[in-house]
Scaffold this motif. Sequence first.
Motif, PDB file in Angstrom:
ATOM      1  N   VAL A   1       0.886  -1.246  -0.041  1.00  0.00           N
ATOM      2  CA  VAL A   1      -0.127  -0.087   0.070  1.00  0.00           C
ATOM      3  C   VAL A   1       0.898   1.302   0.009  1.00  0.00           C
ATOM      4  CG1 VAL A   1      -1.718   1.346   1.329  1.00  0.00           C
ATOM      5  CG2 VAL A   1      -1.794  -1.132   1.299  1.00  0.00           C
ATOM      6  N   GLY A   2       0.521   2.276  -0.786  1.00  0.00           N
ATOM      7  CA  GLY A   2       1.319   3.527  -0.716  1.00  0.00           C
ATOM      8  C   GLY A   2       1.062   4.331   0.448  1.00  0.00           C
ATOM      9  N   VAL A   3       1.899   4.464   1.176  1.00  0.00           N
ATOM     10  CA  VAL A   3       1.710   5.157   2.647  1.00  0.00           C
ATOM     11  C   VAL A   3       2.774   6.301   2.781  1.00  0.00           C
ATOM     12  CG1 VAL A   3       0.754   3.135   3.659  1.00  0.00           C
ATOM     13  CG2 VAL A   3       3.268   3.758   4.044  1.00  0.00           C
ATOM     14  N   THR A   4       2.394   7.478   3.507  1.00  0.00           N
ATOM     15  CA  THR A   4       3.523   8.374   3.990  1.00  0.00           C
ATOM     16  C   THR A   4       3.361   8.623   5.654  1.00  0.00           C
ATOM     17  OG1 THR A   4       1.443  10.246   3.784  1.00  0.00           O
ATOM     18  CG2 THR A   4       2.670   9.561   1.586  1.00  0.00           C
ATOM     19  N   ILE A   5       4.395   9.246   5.850  1.00  0.00           N
ATOM     20  CA  ILE A   5       4.590   9.498   7.480  1.00  0.00           C
ATOM     21  C   ILE A   5       4.342  10.988   7.733  1.00  0.00           C
ATOM     22  CG2 ILE A   5       5.995   9.263   9.396  1.00  0.00           C
ATOM     23  CD1 ILE A   5       7.530   7.147   7.637  1.00  0.00           C
ATOM     24  N   ASN A   6       3.415  11.222   8.568  1.00  0.00           N
ATOM     25  CA  ASN A   6       2.924  12.493   9.021  1.00  0.00           C
ATOM     26  C   ASN A   6       2.792  12.840  10.442  1.00  0.00           C
ATOM     27  OD1 ASN A   6       1.959  13.335   5.985  1.00  0.00           O
ATOM     28  ND2 ASN A   6       1.384  11.305   6.502  1.00  0.00           N
ATOM     29  N   THR A   7       2.760  13.847  10.933  1.00  0.00           N
ATOM     30  CA  THR A   7       2.563  14.291  12.541  1.00  0.00           C
ATOM     31  C   THR A   7       1.078  14.493  12.711  1.00  0.00           C
ATOM     32  OG1 THR A   7       2.626  16.611  12.033  1.00  0.00           O
ATOM     33  CG2 THR A   7       4.726  15.409  12.542  1.00  0.00           C
ATOM     34  N   ASP A   8       0.202  14.821  11.538  1.00  0.00           N
ATOM     35  CA  ASP A   8      -1.291  15.316  11.890  1.00  0.00           C
ATOM     36  C   ASP A   8      -1.309  16.570  12.521  1.00  0.00           C
ATOM     37  OD1 ASP A   8      -4.078  15.156  11.522  1.00  0.00           O
ATOM     38  OD2 ASP A   8      -4.149  13.270  13.416  1.00  0.00           O
ATOM     39  N   ASP A   9      -0.452  16.766  13.776  1.00  0.00           N
ATOM     40  CA  ASP A   9      -0.598  18.160  14.356  1.00  0.00           C
ATOM     41  C   ASP A   9       0.627  18.349  15.219  1.00  0.00           C
ATOM     42  OD1 ASP A   9      -3.608  18.749  14.069  1.00  0.00           O
ATOM     43  OD2 ASP A   9      -3.689  16.562  15.036  1.00  0.00           O
ATOM     44  N   THR A  10       1.646  19.212  14.774  1.00  0.00           N
ATOM     45  CA  THR A  10       2.788  19.175  15.247  1.00  0.00           C
ATOM     46  C   THR A  10       2.917  19.838  16.636  1.00  0.00           C
ATOM     47  OG1 THR A  10       4.114  19.288  13.246  1.00  0.00           O
ATOM     48  CG2 THR A  10       5.085  20.513  14.979  1.00  0.00           C
ATOM     49  N   THR A  11       2.028  20.423  17.229  1.00  0.00           N
ATOM     50  CA  THR A  11       1.667  20.984  18.432  1.00  0.00           C
ATOM     51  C   THR A  11       0.977  19.935  19.198  1.00  0.00           C
ATOM     52  OG1 THR A  11       1.980  23.415  17.740  1.00  0.00           O
ATOM     53  CG2 THR A  11       1.047  22.889  20.034  1.00  0.00           C
ATOM     54  N   ILE A  12      -0.174  19.762  18.859  1.00  0.00           N
ATOM     55  CA  ILE A  12      -1.126  18.875  19.669  1.00  0.00           C
ATOM     56  C   ILE A  12      -0.286  17.503  19.946  1.00  0.00           C
ATOM     57  CG2 ILE A  12      -3.122  17.572  19.565  1.00  0.00           C
ATOM     58  CD1 ILE A  12      -4.620  20.060  18.355  1.00  0.00           C
ATOM     59  N   SER A  13       0.427  17.039  19.176  1.00  0.00           N
ATOM     60  CA  SER A  13       1.189  15.637  19.333  1.00  0.00           C
ATOM     61  C   SER A  13       2.446  16.147  19.554  1.00  0.00           C
ATOM     62  CB  SER A  13       1.122  15.018  17.919  1.00  0.00           C
ATOM     63  OG  SER A  13      -0.361  14.647  17.584  1.00  0.00           O
ATOM     64  N   ASN A  14       2.886  17.269  20.032  1.00  0.00           N
ATOM     65  CA  ASN A  14       4.205  17.689  20.308  1.00  0.00           C
ATOM     66  C   ASN A  14       5.220  16.760  19.544  1.00  0.00           C
ATOM     67  OD1 ASN A  14       6.061  18.997  21.945  1.00  0.00           O
ATOM     68  ND2 ASN A  14       5.790  17.709  23.794  1.00  0.00           N
ATOM     69  N   ILE A  15       5.189  17.077  18.455  1.00  0.00           N
ATOM     70  CA  ILE A  15       6.301  16.043  17.474  1.00  0.00           C
ATOM     71  C   ILE A  15       6.521  16.726  16.273  1.00  0.00           C
ATOM     72  CG2 ILE A  15       4.723  14.387  16.464  1.00  0.00           C
ATOM     73  CD1 ILE A  15       6.643  12.377  17.245  1.00  0.00           C
ATOM     74  N   THR A  16       7.882  16.482  15.857  1.00  0.00           N
ATOM     75  CA  THR A  16       8.238  17.194  14.559  1.00  0.00           C
ATOM     76  C   THR A  16       8.199  16.056  13.711  1.00  0.00           C
ATOM     77  OG1 THR A  16      10.680  16.585  14.764  1.00  0.00           O
ATOM     78  CG2 THR A  16       9.939  18.936  15.625  1.00  0.00           C
ATOM     79  N   LEU A  17       8.271  16.170  12.310  1.00  0.00           N
ATOM     80  CA  LEU A  17       8.289  15.050  11.322  1.00  0.00           C
ATOM     81  C   LEU A  17       9.641  14.415  11.693  1.00  0.00           C
ATOM     82  CD1 LEU A  17       6.860  13.666   9.044  1.00  0.00           C
ATOM     83  CD2 LEU A  17       7.818  15.241   7.490  1.00  0.00           C
ATOM     84  N   SER A  18      10.431  14.931  11.787  1.00  0.00           N
ATOM     85  CA  SER A  18      11.736  14.100  12.031  1.00  0.00           C
ATOM     86  C   SER A  18      11.699  13.225  13.133  1.00  0.00           C
ATOM     87  CB  SER A  18      13.006  14.956  12.331  1.00  0.00           C
ATOM     88  OG  SER A  18      13.268  15.709  11.101  1.00  0.00           O
ATOM     89  N   GLU A  19      11.100  13.538  14.174  1.00  0.00           N
ATOM     90  CA  GLU A  19      10.645  12.781  15.389  1.00  0.00           C
ATOM     91  C   GLU A  19       9.902  11.536  14.967  1.00  0.00           C
ATOM     92  OE1 GLU A  19      11.739  16.132  18.916  1.00  0.00           O
ATOM     93  OE2 GLU A  19       9.626  15.856  17.901  1.00  0.00           O
ATOM     94  N   GLU A  20       8.745  12.098  14.434  1.00  0.00           N
ATOM     95  CA  GLU A  20       7.832  11.160  13.998  1.00  0.00           C
ATOM     96  C   GLU A  20       8.513   9.932  12.940  1.00  0.00           C
ATOM     97  OE1 GLU A  20       3.872  11.603  14.302  1.00  0.00           O
ATOM     98  OE2 GLU A  20       4.029   9.642  14.403  1.00  0.00           O
ATOM     99  N   MET A  21       9.270  10.408  12.259  1.00  0.00           N
ATOM    100  CA  MET A  21      10.039   9.203  11.534  1.00  0.00           C
ATOM    101  C   MET A  21      11.050   8.592  12.237  1.00  0.00           C
ATOM    102  SD  MET A  21      10.599  11.404   7.860  1.00  0.00           S
ATOM    103  CE  MET A  21       9.137  11.430   6.635  1.00  0.00           C
ATOM    104  N   ALA A  22      11.587   9.246  13.336  1.00  0.00           N
ATOM    105  CA  ALA A  22      12.581   8.348  14.185  1.00  0.00           C
ATOM    106  C   ALA A  22      11.658   7.379  15.123  1.00  0.00           C
ATOM    107  CB  ALA A  22      13.206   9.580  15.334  1.00  0.00           C
ATOM    108  N   SER A  23      10.755   7.708  15.508  1.00  0.00           N
ATOM    109  CA  SER A  23       9.601   6.639  16.224  1.00  0.00           C
ATOM    110  C   SER A  23       9.392   5.504  15.317  1.00  0.00           C
ATOM    111  CB  SER A  23       8.357   7.184  16.692  1.00  0.00           C
ATOM    112  OG  SER A  23       8.569   8.297  17.553  1.00  0.00           O
ATOM    113  N   CYS A  24       9.152   5.843  14.137  1.00  0.00           N
ATOM    114  CA  CYS A  24       8.862   4.842  13.096  1.00  0.00           C
ATOM    115  C   CYS A  24      10.242   3.684  12.850  1.00  0.00           C
ATOM    116  CB  CYS A  24       8.374   5.301  11.682  1.00  0.00           C
ATOM    117  SG  CYS A  24       6.636   5.980  11.911  1.00  0.00           S
ATOM    118  N   HIS A  25      11.247   4.508  13.136  1.00  0.00           N
ATOM    119  CA  HIS A  25      12.436   3.606  12.991  1.00  0.00           C
ATOM    120  C   HIS A  25      12.871   2.950  13.994  1.00  0.00           C
ATOM    121  CE1 HIS A  25      17.038   3.253  13.096  1.00  0.00           C
ATOM    122  NE2 HIS A  25      16.777   3.030  11.990  1.00  0.00           N
ATOM    123  N   ASP A  26      12.824   3.671  15.137  1.00  0.00           N
ATOM    124  CA  ASP A  26      13.003   2.946  16.496  1.00  0.00           C
ATOM    125  C   ASP A  26      12.046   1.918  17.177  1.00  0.00           C
ATOM    126  OD1 ASP A  26      15.198   4.496  16.218  1.00  0.00           O
ATOM    127  OD2 ASP A  26      14.432   6.051  17.855  1.00  0.00           O
TER     128      ASP A  26
END
Length: 357
Positions: free
Chosen positions: A280-305
């Motif tokens: 499936v074609g998927v993309t990685i996103n934060t949805d809401d950088t403040t509400i979720s308190n996360i940058t896109l780099s951090e979201e991707m790092a979570s996906c990695h770790d």
Amino acid sequence: MSHSARAAFRFLQAMPKAELHLHLDGCLRPVTALELASTRGIAAPTSYQGMFDVLVAAAHPGSQAELLKSFELPIALMQDVEALHRITTELVEDKAADRVRYMEIKWAPALHVQRGLTLDEVIDAVAAAAHAAAGRSSVVVTLTAVALRSDDPELNVSVAEAAVRHRHRGVTGFDLAGFEEAFPDPLLHFAAFDVARAGGLGITVHAGELLDNGSLVRRALELHPRRIAHGASAIGDPAVIEELIARGVTLDLCPTSNVQAGTVASIAEHPLAALLRRGVGVTINTDDTTISNITLSEEMASCHDELGLTLGEIWECTLHALDAAFVDEETRGELLESFRAWASGIPELVPGYSTAG
Ligand SMILES: [Zn+2]
């Protein structure tokens, strides 16, 4: 953070990124919210920490209804041109600082007319700020107008018409969002999607954030979207997965936001990796950088770790975001070329790379 996790994070921070699922009203800087609340006489916390605690949703577990409450104060603060201008500008600057090179900003114009602005004035304000900030920051920005599940279908037709009128100002997409459990049927808004599609806007729809048996995603597919915001529940039905692949529909996934909404227990259990590996074609996103308190780099790092995605898989999702972006073909080509140029010479980003090799 371990040595290898830190190395991955540094890499992801430096990597050019694209973000397709990002809500303007979920990304206010707390200091900006403090100033807007005091200058506009809106009841809100008066300290930085107090404001931060109100704007940032609990880590988990919550519910979609609870998560949606986090938008109430931001919406109250975003009712004039100056506030919309500032918040849009700062979002582009914040994303540029995280090396996001293409971004789509979503927002619901109908939520910003409480103090007299018209739909057209709301869209004008965001479009003008996005255009100016994009030019200064070397980020390509497009806009997606969001209709709300809870709104009258006729109002959503008006939102679609206003969005189409602003196509020349960078509005390229149309979406539907809101409380899925209380308003499960997106087909009530078929007419609005028809207007948007006929006007040349890319179609996406929030669906399948609640993990069910895939029926919410199946229902949303009847609107013929090119993308689905969330859609993680597709994992519950192999036939829906096949349908997404056959139609080339992309899922714009937001693992941290889903954990906050309580739809998945942890990042490690998010279906993103399984969906990606099934084609499936998927993309990685934060949805809401403040509400979720996360940058896109951090979201991707979570996906990695935590989810176990390789850097190559994260890069694949990033290039796919450009393929699926609601942007003109010339700009898409330029973005793809510059992203690929960045990746050349990095073996981890070559398809088929294996640590064993
Ligand atoms: Zn969303």
